[in-house]
Design a protein around this motif. Structure first.
Motif, PDB file in Angstrom:
ATOM      1  N   GLY A 101       0.776  -1.233   0.000  1.00  0.00           N
ATOM      2  CA  GLY A 101       0.000   0.000   0.000  1.00  0.00           C
ATOM      3  C   GLY A 101       0.806   1.281   0.000  1.00  0.00           C
ATOM      4  N   GLY A 115       2.469   2.472  -2.506  1.00  0.00           N
ATOM      5  CA  GLY A 115       2.325   3.154  -3.797  1.00  0.00           C
ATOM      6  C   GLY A 115       3.330   2.729  -4.857  1.00  0.00           C
ATOM      7  N   LYS A 116       3.888   1.535  -4.717  1.00  0.00           N
ATOM      8  CA  LYS A 116       4.880   1.064  -5.703  1.00  0.00           C
ATOM      9  C   LYS A 116       4.261   0.970  -7.106  1.00  0.00           C
ATOM     10  CE  LYS A 116       5.595  -2.656  -3.226  1.00  0.00           C
ATOM     11  NZ  LYS A 116       4.684  -2.276  -2.115  1.00  0.00           N
ATOM     12  N   THR A 117       3.135   0.268  -7.186  1.00  0.00           N
ATOM     13  CA  THR A 117       2.481   0.118  -8.503  1.00  0.00           C
ATOM     14  C   THR A 117       2.052   1.480  -9.034  1.00  0.00           C
ATOM     15  OG1 THR A 117       1.672  -2.044  -7.814  1.00  0.00           O
ATOM     16  CG2 THR A 117       0.604  -1.060  -9.736  1.00  0.00           C
ATOM     17  N   SER A 118       1.549   2.320  -8.147  1.00  0.00           N
ATOM     18  CA  SER A 118       1.079   3.643  -8.581  1.00  0.00           C
ATOM     19  C   SER A 118       2.223   4.485  -9.144  1.00  0.00           C
ATOM     20  CB  SER A 118       0.426   4.371  -7.411  1.00  0.00           C
ATOM     21  OG  SER A 118      -0.670   3.629  -6.931  1.00  0.00           O
ATOM     22  N   TYR A 124      -4.593   5.662 -10.195  1.00  0.00           N
ATOM     23  CA  TYR A 124      -5.889   5.076  -9.831  1.00  0.00           C
ATOM     24  C   TYR A 124      -6.068   5.153  -8.316  1.00  0.00           C
ATOM     25  CZ  TYR A 124      -5.218   3.227 -14.490  1.00  0.00           C
ATOM     26  OH  TYR A 124      -4.977   3.128 -15.836  1.00  0.00           O
ATOM     27  N   GLU A 125      -7.171   5.786  -7.885  1.00  0.00           N
ATOM     28  CA  GLU A 125      -7.447   5.903  -6.436  1.00  0.00           C
ATOM     29  C   GLU A 125      -7.598   4.539  -5.793  1.00  0.00           C
ATOM     30  OE1 GLU A 125      -7.574   8.359  -4.277  1.00  0.00           O
ATOM     31  OE2 GLU A 125      -7.578  10.129  -5.577  1.00  0.00           O
ATOM     32  N   GLN A 137      -6.244   1.393  -6.582  1.00  0.00           N
ATOM     33  CA  GLN A 137      -5.284   0.469  -7.195  1.00  0.00           C
ATOM     34  C   GLN A 137      -5.303  -0.864  -6.433  1.00  0.00           C
ATOM     35  OE1 GLN A 137      -3.348   0.841  -9.980  1.00  0.00           O
ATOM     36  NE2 GLN A 137      -2.913  -1.297  -9.553  1.00  0.00           N
ATOM     37  N   SER A 191      -4.061  -4.412  -4.931  1.00  0.00           N
ATOM     38  CA  SER A 191      -2.796  -4.886  -4.381  1.00  0.00           C
ATOM     39  C   SER A 191      -2.154  -5.883  -5.356  1.00  0.00           C
ATOM     40  CB  SER A 191      -3.108  -5.574  -3.049  1.00  0.00           C
ATOM     41  OG  SER A 191      -1.940  -5.762  -2.319  1.00  0.00           O
ATOM     42  N   THR A 192      -0.842  -5.794  -5.494  1.00  0.00           N
ATOM     43  CA  THR A 192      -0.126  -6.675  -6.431  1.00  0.00           C
ATOM     44  C   THR A 192      -0.031  -8.086  -5.868  1.00  0.00           C
ATOM     45  OG1 THR A 192       1.145  -4.782  -7.195  1.00  0.00           O
ATOM     46  CG2 THR A 192       2.067  -6.953  -7.694  1.00  0.00           C
ATOM     47  N   GLY A 223       3.905  -6.038  -1.823  1.00  0.00           N
ATOM     48  CA  GLY A 223       4.349  -5.653  -0.485  1.00  0.00           C
ATOM     49  C   GLY A 223       3.834  -6.540   0.634  1.00  0.00           C
ATOM     50  N   ASN A 246       6.739   8.282  -0.515  1.00  0.00           N
ATOM     51  CA  ASN A 246       5.598   8.545  -1.406  1.00  0.00           C
ATOM     52  C   ASN A 246       4.393   9.110  -0.627  1.00  0.00           C
ATOM     53  OD1 ASN A 246       4.346   8.469  -4.000  1.00  0.00           O
ATOM     54  ND2 ASN A 246       3.281   6.602  -3.407  1.00  0.00           N
ATOM     55  N   LYS A 247       3.416   9.543  -1.373  1.00  0.00           N
ATOM     56  CA  LYS A 247       2.162  10.142  -0.880  1.00  0.00           C
ATOM     57  C   LYS A 247       2.415  11.513  -0.247  1.00  0.00           C
ATOM     58  CE  LYS A 247      -0.010   5.601  -0.277  1.00  0.00           C
ATOM     59  NZ  LYS A 247      -1.038   4.794   0.376  1.00  0.00           N
ATOM     60  N   ASP A 276       1.488  14.186  -1.157  1.00  0.00           N
ATOM     61  CA  ASP A 276       0.288  15.045  -1.219  1.00  0.00           C
ATOM     62  C   ASP A 276      -0.529  14.977   0.072  1.00  0.00           C
ATOM     63  OD1 ASP A 276      -2.151  12.840  -2.132  1.00  0.00           O
ATOM     64  OD2 ASP A 276      -0.105  12.303  -2.548  1.00  0.00           O
ATOM     65  N   ALA A 305       2.594   9.822  -6.377  1.00  0.00           N
ATOM     66  CA  ALA A 305       2.105   9.192  -7.614  1.00  0.00           C
ATOM     67  C   ALA A 305       0.798   9.859  -8.021  1.00  0.00           C
ATOM     68  CB  ALA A 305       1.892   7.697  -7.384  1.00  0.00           C
TER      69      ALA A 305
END
Ligand SMILES: Nc1nc2c(ncn2[C@@H]2O[C@H](COP(=O)(O)OP(=O)(O)OP(=O)(O)O)[C@@H](O)[C@H]2O)c(=O)[nH]1
Length: 200
Positions: A20, A22-25, A36-37, A39, A41-42, A68, A123-124, A126, A154
């Protein structure tokens, strides 16, 4: 298109970090310019490619975005082995994810690859009002461990291109040239490809 005489570099890049964060993001922002809000989980890992053109070189990234979730941790060596660069991601709103990021850094250090370009990513950015990890704390840890450091979002795209360009520039310096050996893709927004290698 690569310019004549340009250096062609193909590089394996791995993303590690808690679920969670934000790697994929980050990868989707880089490869497709999208966010994508919700997204998903991988599962296992996802694979993407992207090409970056620098003045003197063209870098083709083979990107492994690892899952993750703790249950996939043991798969990680498959993805970071042979990597030229690693991005360790934490979420500025989660101290727990920063602690986890430090564990990933130590695991990478134990592999003893002196030329691995390693980047710590907060990340994040924002979500400033929910911040638990101060910028200076991440930056100091990165400095102490000789890592590159970026605060990114992201969501807003803050520092995402800068992150991948900086890695590309480092790889340009350290990687041997592969004259004529690589089929180059035009840098495109649809350059990503996902494959799932493991089931839950
Ligand atoms: N506000 C905000 N949300 C983000 C940002 N990056 C990712 N998210 C959100 O965080 C959630 C998790 O993002 P993912 O990209 O799936 O995280 P991940 O690290 O790949 O997660 P795993 O696949 O479980 O390891 C999603 O709901 C994203 O929309 C960001 O920069 N800002």
């Amino acid at each position: 298109m690569a310019k004549t005489g340009n250096k062609n570099v193909q590089a394996k890049l791995v993303l590690l970090g808690d679920m969670g964060t934000g790697k994929t993001s980050l990868v989707l922002r880089f490869v497709k310019g999208q966010f994508y809000e919700f997204q998903e989980s991988t599962i296992g890992a996802a694979f993407f490619t992207q090409v970056l053109s620098l003045n003197e070189a063209t870098i083709k990234f083979d990107i492994w975005d690892t899952a993750g979730q703790e249950r996939y941790h043991s798969l990680a060596p498959m993805y970071y082995r042979g990597a030229a660069a690693a991005i360790v991601v934490y979420d500025i709103t989660s101290m727990e994810s920063f602690v986890k990021a430090k564990k990933w850094v130590r695991e990478l250090q134990r592999q003893g690859n002196p030329v691995l370009v390693t980047v710590l990513v907060a990340n994040k950015a924002d979500l400033e009002t929910k911040r638990q990890v101060e910028n200076e704390v991440g930056e100091q840890y990165a400095k102490d461990n000789r890592l590159l450091f970026f605060e990114t979002s992201a969501k807003t795209a803050q520092n995402v291109s800068e992150l991948f360009y900086e890695i590309a520039k480092r790889l340009e310096k350290v990687s041997p040239s592969r004259p004529g050996g690589m089929k180059l893709h035009r840098r495109s927004q649809e350059g990503g490809r996902r494959v799932f290698c493991c089931s839950s």
